[in-house]
Design a protein around this motif. Structure first.
Motif, short mmCIF file in Angstrom:
data_model
loop_
_atom_site.label_atom_id
_atom_site.label_comp_id
_atom_site.label_asym_id
_atom_site.label_seq_id
_atom_site.Cartn_x
_atom_site.Cartn_y
_atom_site.Cartn_z
N VAL A 118 -27.97 120.53 140.17
CA VAL A 118 -28.62 119.64 139.20
C VAL A 118 -28.14 120.02 137.80
O VAL A 118 -28.31 121.17 137.37
N ALA A 229 -32.43 103.38 139.39
CA ALA A 229 -31.42 104.35 139.84
C ALA A 229 -31.67 105.72 139.22
O ALA A 229 -31.57 106.75 139.91
N LEU A 230 -32.00 105.74 137.94
CA LEU A 230 -32.25 107.02 137.27
C LEU A 230 -33.54 107.66 137.79
O LEU A 230 -33.63 108.88 137.94
N GLN A 231 -34.54 106.84 138.07
CA GLN A 231 -35.78 107.38 138.63
C GLN A 231 -35.52 108.01 139.99
O GLN A 231 -36.04 109.09 140.30
N SER A 232 -34.72 107.35 140.80
CA SER A 232 -34.38 107.90 142.11
C SER A 232 -33.63 109.22 141.98
O SER A 232 -33.90 110.19 142.70
N GLN A 233 -32.70 109.28 141.04
CA GLN A 233 -31.95 110.52 140.81
C GLN A 233 -32.88 111.66 140.38
O GLN A 233 -32.74 112.79 140.85
N ALA A 234 -33.83 111.35 139.50
CA ALA A 234 -34.75 112.38 139.03
C ALA A 234 -35.61 112.90 140.16
O ALA A 234 -35.83 114.12 140.29
N ARG A 235 -36.12 112.02 141.00
CA ARG A 235 -36.98 112.45 142.11
C ARG A 235 -36.18 113.26 143.13
O ARG A 235 -36.67 114.28 143.64
N GLU A 236 -34.96 112.84 143.42
CA GLU A 236 -34.13 113.59 144.37
C GLU A 236 -33.75 114.96 143.80
O GLU A 236 -33.73 115.96 144.53
N SER A 237 -33.48 115.02 142.51
CA SER A 237 -33.14 116.31 141.88
C SER A 237 -34.33 117.26 141.91
O SER A 237 -34.19 118.45 142.19
N ARG A 262 -26.90 109.82 130.89
CA ARG A 262 -26.91 110.93 131.85
C ARG A 262 -28.28 111.60 131.90
O ARG A 262 -29.01 111.64 130.91
#
Length: 386
Positions: A118, A229-237, A262
């Protein structure tokens, strides 16, 4: 086997407002709660079944907590990790000492972010004056932060050149520090991730946050400026960070969104978090009940946001007028607003900058919640634009 409500006793290391709200959530499920905190006026101690007034490293108090509790948690990250290690010899402790120890040290925290894949801000670790010469030019201007004990903007200095860096390192006592490159920020967000001992992970919706003077002021959910998309990235991170720690409990991971879009991780807190207080009124499961569920082995399920919400942090400044005369805020006016729920922490003395409570304002739409929040700001004398 889970530790069942109505049967088990839960312990809390720390007596602040987070411990208070944890105890209230645990009691609503039927658990008995003990709090260990040295402060006779601790907010959590005031509502717990029993308050053990002792230092966090007091051997007799730790033995008593372990004897009487089936599982133990911590309500702030600076509880000594060695105390958690001692308790874990005979009792369930969540989060564990090793995870808390990582969160207590910014250098170890940054290394864990790297190991989790991350991205975080470019940084350097400074442990002695000799390390100043090795700092890359690319890290300036930057923010120098003490590796330990910094929170709400404390233990930090902004530096623009090497002279300021050396002066700031000296001012901070030449303790271990982390220098982070100053990045062009668009906004701040956070994610609450909950992980069970069995490895199950659930996350709350992304929270968009506004800080003033280094202290959280406003949280909005759904996050109005963060795309899917950014919300999904944050939750996965956040989930990857928690899993890499072998974490058990509620973990808050804070992120920055840069002006180029970013996402970079800022820091994490091994406990329920100020930015998650909205869950008490806008979700079917609060972050505090989730902490209870995770540490006792009760089922975790994906929390549901049933209402858009704005959370306003209430600092002690509100208890004083422009001349510094103490007053009582207009709670009657605030509580007349649609969707308003007030949570005060039971602190006897208000001081500027001290967290005294929070106000959740829910609505049928995000616009309705925001309108109520702005009315509340006008009544309380808070800035109403964010």
């Amino acid at each position: 086997m889970p530790l069942l409500p109505g049967v088990a006793t839960l312990g809390v290391m720390g007596g602040g407002q987070l411990g208070r709200m944890f105890v209230q959530a645990a009691q609503s499920l039927g658990y008995t709660c003990l709090v260990l905190d040295p402060d006779a006026a601790s907010p959590a101690g005031a509502v717990a079944h029993e308050h053990l007034r002792a230092d966090y490293l007091d051997p007799a108090a730790l033995r008593e907590l372990a004897r009487r509790c089936d599982a133990i948690t911590t309500e702030f990250e600076n509880v000594p990790a060695q105390a958690l290690q001692q308790l874990a010899q005979s009792r369930v402790v969540a989060p564990g000492a090793s995870a808390v120890a990582v969160c207590q040290d910014r250098a170890r925290e940054k290394a864990h972010f790297d190991a989790s894949g991350v991205a975080c801000a470019p940084y350097a670790v400074l442990r002695s004056p000799a390390d100043l010469a090795t700092v890359p030019d690319s890290l300036l201007p930057g923010i120098l932060k003490t590796a330990r004990l910094g929170y709400d903007g404390k233990g930090q200095r902004r530096v623009t050149d090497r002279l300021q860096l050396a002066e700031a390192f000296s001012e901070l006592g030449e303790v271990d520090c982390v220098l982070e490159q100053m990045l062009p920020l668009a906004l701040e967000l956070s994610v609450l991730v909950v992980r069970g001992a069995d490895g199950q992970v659930v996350t709350y919706p992304v929270q968009q946050n506004l800080h003033r003077d280094g202290i959280l002021a406003v949280t909005e959910v759904p996050a109005p400026q963060v795309d899917a998309a950014l919300q999904s990235q944050a939750r996965e991170s956040a989930a990857a960070i928690a899993s890499g720690l072998g974490y058990v409990g509620v973990l808050c991971v804070e992120f920055f969104v840069l002006k180029d879009g970013r996402l970079v991780v800022n820091e994490m807190a091994p406990r329920p978090h100020n930015s998650g207080h909205y869950t008490m009124n806008a979700c079917d499961l609060s972050q505090f009940e989730m902490q209870v569920r995770a540490m006792t082995g009760l089922p975790l399920r994906e929390p549901r946001l049933h209402s858009p919400v704005v959370m306003l942090n209430l600092l002690g400044d509100l208890w004083f007028d422009a001349q510094g005369v103490e007053r009582t805020p207009d709670w009657a006016g605030v509580l007349a607003l649609p969707g308003a729920s007030l949570h005060l922490y039971g602190k006897a003395q208000a001081r500027p900058g001290r967290k005294m409570g929070h106000l959740n304002l829910i609505g049928a739409t995000a616009e309705a919640a925001r309108a109520s929040a702005r009315q509340a700001c006008a009544l309380l004398g808070l800035p109403s634009e964010w």
